[in-house]
Design a protein around this motif. Structure first.
Motif, PDB file in Angstrom:
ATOM      1  N   ARG A  68       0.844  -1.220   0.319  1.00 44.09           N
ATOM      2  CA  ARG A  68       0.113  -0.138  -0.190  1.00 44.09           C
ATOM      3  C   ARG A  68       0.823   1.383   0.403  1.00 44.09           C
ATOM      4  O   ARG A  68       0.735   1.589  -0.524  1.00 44.09           O
ATOM      5  CB  ARG A  68      -0.815  -0.123   0.821  1.00 44.09           C
ATOM      6  CG  ARG A  68      -1.548  -1.191   1.743  1.00 44.09           C
ATOM      7  CD  ARG A  68      -2.973  -0.971   2.181  1.00 44.09           C
ATOM      8  NE  ARG A  68      -3.889   0.018   2.569  1.00 44.09           N
ATOM      9  CZ  ARG A  68      -4.465   0.396   1.674  1.00 44.09           C
ATOM     10  NH1 ARG A  68      -5.321  -0.593   1.071  1.00 44.09           N
ATOM     11  NH2 ARG A  68      -5.114   1.015   2.089  1.00 44.09           N
ATOM     12  N   ILE A  69       2.285   1.212   0.813  1.00 45.91           N
ATOM     13  CA  ILE A  69       2.915   2.032   0.990  1.00 45.91           C
ATOM     14  C   ILE A  69       3.322   2.701  -0.406  1.00 45.91           C
ATOM     15  O   ILE A  69       3.797   3.891  -1.134  1.00 45.91           O
ATOM     16  CB  ILE A  69       3.948   2.038   1.913  1.00 45.91           C
ATOM     17  CG1 ILE A  69       3.191   2.551   3.530  1.00 45.91           C
ATOM     18  CG2 ILE A  69       4.572   3.264   1.679  1.00 45.91           C
ATOM     19  CD1 ILE A  69       4.001   1.968   4.817  1.00 45.91           C
ATOM     20  N   ILE A  70       4.227   1.166  -1.298  1.00 44.28           N
ATOM     21  CA  ILE A  70       4.356   1.799  -2.426  1.00 44.28           C
ATOM     22  C   ILE A  70       4.028   1.861  -3.772  1.00 44.28           C
ATOM     23  O   ILE A  70       4.423   3.100  -4.492  1.00 44.28           O
ATOM     24  CB  ILE A  70       5.114  -0.149  -2.706  1.00 44.28           C
ATOM     25  CG1 ILE A  70       6.373   0.346  -1.482  1.00 44.28           C
ATOM     26  CG2 ILE A  70       5.853   0.050  -4.401  1.00 44.28           C
ATOM     27  CD1 ILE A  70       6.349  -1.839  -1.912  1.00 44.28           C
ATOM     28  N   ALA A  71       2.922   1.708  -3.543  1.00 44.42           N
ATOM     29  CA  ALA A  71       1.488   2.103  -4.908  1.00 44.42           C
ATOM     30  C   ALA A  71       0.961   3.478  -4.600  1.00 44.42           C
ATOM     31  O   ALA A  71       1.437   4.645  -5.201  1.00 44.42           O
ATOM     32  CB  ALA A  71      -0.232   1.542  -4.210  1.00 44.42           C
ATOM     33  N   ARG A  72       1.152   4.245  -2.969  1.00 40.53           N
ATOM     34  CA  ARG A  72       0.635   5.421  -2.835  1.00 40.53           C
ATOM     35  C   ARG A  72       1.392   6.635  -3.198  1.00 40.53           C
ATOM     36  O   ARG A  72       1.174   7.479  -3.534  1.00 40.53           O
ATOM     37  CB  ARG A  72       0.185   5.959  -1.515  1.00 40.53           C
ATOM     38  CG  ARG A  72      -0.395   6.562  -1.228  1.00 40.53           C
ATOM     39  CD  ARG A  72      -2.017   7.262  -2.027  1.00 40.53           C
ATOM     40  NE  ARG A  72      -2.370   8.560  -1.580  1.00 40.53           N
ATOM     41  CZ  ARG A  72      -2.515   9.082  -2.474  1.00 40.53           C
ATOM     42  NH1 ARG A  72      -2.374   9.371  -3.544  1.00 40.53           N
ATOM     43  NH2 ARG A  72      -3.000  10.212  -2.028  1.00 40.53           N
ATOM     44  N   GLN A  73       2.563   6.103  -3.107  1.00 39.26           N
ATOM     45  CA  GLN A  73       3.659   6.189  -3.218  1.00 39.26           C
ATOM     46  C   GLN A  73       4.625   6.860  -4.858  1.00 39.26           C
ATOM     47  O   GLN A  73       5.761   7.064  -5.485  1.00 39.26           O
ATOM     48  CB  GLN A  73       5.969   6.195  -2.652  1.00 39.26           C
ATOM     49  CG  GLN A  73       5.167   6.332  -1.193  1.00 39.26           C
ATOM     50  CD  GLN A  73       4.739   7.963  -0.814  1.00 39.26           C
ATOM     51  OE1 GLN A  73       4.841   8.610  -1.658  1.00 39.26           O
ATOM     52  NE2 GLN A  73       4.096   8.399   0.147  1.00 39.26           N
ATOM     53  N   ASP A  74       3.836   5.756  -5.739  1.00 37.56           N
ATOM     54  CA  ASP A  74       3.569   5.593  -6.929  1.00 37.56           C
ATOM     55  C   ASP A  74       3.374   7.308  -7.770  1.00 37.56           C
ATOM     56  O   ASP A  74       2.032   7.092  -7.478  1.00 37.56           O
ATOM     57  CB  ASP A  74       3.273   4.392  -7.027  1.00 37.56           C
ATOM     58  CG  ASP A  74       3.850   4.252  -9.220  1.00 37.56           C
ATOM     59  OD1 ASP A  74       3.899   4.913 -10.197  1.00 37.56           O
ATOM     60  OD2 ASP A  74       3.499   3.424  -9.634  1.00 37.56           O
ATOM     61  N   PRO A  75       4.052   7.915  -8.086  1.00 37.41           N
ATOM     62  CA  PRO A  75       3.443   8.673  -8.889  1.00 37.41           C
ATOM     63  C   PRO A  75       2.979   9.194  -9.825  1.00 37.41           C
ATOM     64  O   PRO A  75       2.042   9.493 -10.692  1.00 37.41           O
ATOM     65  CB  PRO A  75       4.242   9.974  -9.671  1.00 37.41           C
ATOM     66  CG  PRO A  75       6.276   8.736  -9.083  1.00 37.41           C
ATOM     67  CD  PRO A  75       5.668   8.005  -8.464  1.00 37.41           C
ATOM     68  N   ALA A  76       2.487   7.551 -10.765  1.00 33.74           N
ATOM     69  CA  ALA A  76       1.453   7.004 -11.413  1.00 33.74           C
ATOM     70  C   ALA A  76       0.512   6.477 -11.103  1.00 33.74           C
ATOM     71  O   ALA A  76      -0.790   6.479 -11.696  1.00 33.74           O
ATOM     72  CB  ALA A  76       2.095   6.206 -12.826  1.00 33.74           C
ATOM     73  N   PHE A  77       0.260   5.530  -9.871  1.00 32.81           N
ATOM     74  CA  PHE A  77      -1.146   5.505  -8.860  1.00 32.81           C
ATOM     75  C   PHE A  77      -2.654   6.555  -8.965  1.00 32.81           C
ATOM     76  O   PHE A  77      -3.541   6.526  -9.860  1.00 32.81           O
ATOM     77  CB  PHE A  77      -0.681   5.534  -7.840  1.00 32.81           C
ATOM     78  CG  PHE A  77      -1.576   4.950  -6.485  1.00 32.81           C
ATOM     79  CD1 PHE A  77      -1.878   3.697  -6.698  1.00 32.81           C
ATOM     80  CD2 PHE A  77      -2.115   5.345  -6.296  1.00 32.81           C
ATOM     81  CE1 PHE A  77      -3.364   2.756  -6.634  1.00 32.81           C
ATOM     82  CE2 PHE A  77      -3.628   4.921  -5.136  1.00 32.81           C
ATOM     83  CZ  PHE A  77      -3.725   3.214  -5.600  1.00 32.81           C
ATOM     84  N   ASP A  78      -2.303   8.359  -8.990  1.00 28.49           N
ATOM     85  CA  ASP A  78      -3.289   8.448  -9.145  1.00 28.49           C
ATOM     86  C   ASP A  78      -4.429   8.796 -10.339  1.00 28.49           C
ATOM     87  O   ASP A  78      -5.035   8.307 -10.581  1.00 28.49           O
ATOM     88  CB  ASP A  78      -2.935  10.167  -8.649  1.00 28.49           C
ATOM     89  CG  ASP A  78      -2.725   9.938  -7.242  1.00 28.49           C
ATOM     90  OD1 ASP A  78      -3.665   9.272  -6.763  1.00 28.49           O
ATOM     91  OD2 ASP A  78      -2.326  11.237  -6.666  1.00 28.49           O
ATOM     92  N   SER A  79      -3.524   8.630 -11.287  1.00 27.26           N
ATOM     93  CA  SER A  79      -4.098   8.892 -12.780  1.00 27.26           C
ATOM     94  C   SER A  79      -4.349   7.568 -12.978  1.00 27.26           C
ATOM     95  O   SER A  79      -5.619   7.569 -13.679  1.00 27.26           O
ATOM     96  CB  SER A  79      -2.618   9.328 -13.747  1.00 27.26           C
ATOM     97  OG  SER A  79      -1.268   8.353 -13.934  1.00 27.26           O
ATOM     98  N   ALA A  80      -3.338   6.638 -12.883  1.00 23.76           N
ATOM     99  CA  ALA A  80      -4.140   4.991 -13.083  1.00 23.76           C
ATOM    100  C   ALA A  80      -5.553   4.548 -12.397  1.00 23.76           C
ATOM    101  O   ALA A  80      -6.101   4.519 -12.920  1.00 23.76           O
ATOM    102  CB  ALA A  80      -3.051   4.041 -12.225  1.00 23.76           C
TER     103      ALA A  80
END
Length: 96
Positions: A68-80
C-alpha cells in the motif's frame, strides 16, 4: 507547512525492513489515509488469533501494507486510479 508524503509523490520510499520501520512509515503519513490505525488494529487481531507456530497472517499483513505504501508513493498511481474510475463509470453508463 511541509507536504504530506502521500501528496508529494516524489519522496523516496522509507525503510520498511522491520515492523517498527513499517509502523513509522505509516505514522509519518506514507500509505493511504487511515492506514496507520488500520495496520495496528489488524496486526493486533492477527497476533491475538495466531498460532505461535504459524505467523503467516502477520507476514501477509506486513506485505499488504508495504504494498500500500509503495502503491501510494508511485507517481503514476493517481492517474491510473482516475483512469480506472473513468472506465468503470463509462461502463456503468453504457450498461444502462
Amino acid at each position: 507547512m511541509t507536504a504530506h508524503p502521500a501528496e508529494s509523490g516524489s519522496l523516496p520510499l522509507p525503510p520498511m525492513r522491520t515492523v517498527g520501520e513499517l509502523r513509522a512509515a505509516l505514522t509519518m503519513g506514507y500509505g493511504f489515509p487511515g492506514d496507520a490505525d488500520d495496520f495496528e488494529a489488524e496486526l493486533a487481531r492477527e497476533i491475538n488469533h495466531a498460532d505461535p507456530a504459524d505467523l503467516s497472517g502477520v507476514v501477509r499483513l506486513v506485505e499488504e501494507f508495504r504494498g500500500r505504501i509503495i502503491a501510494r508513493q508511485d507517481p503514476a498511481f493517481d492517474s491510473a486510479t482516475a483512469t480506472a474510475v473513468a472506465d468503470l463509470r463509462a461502463a456503468r453508463g453504457s450498461a444502462r
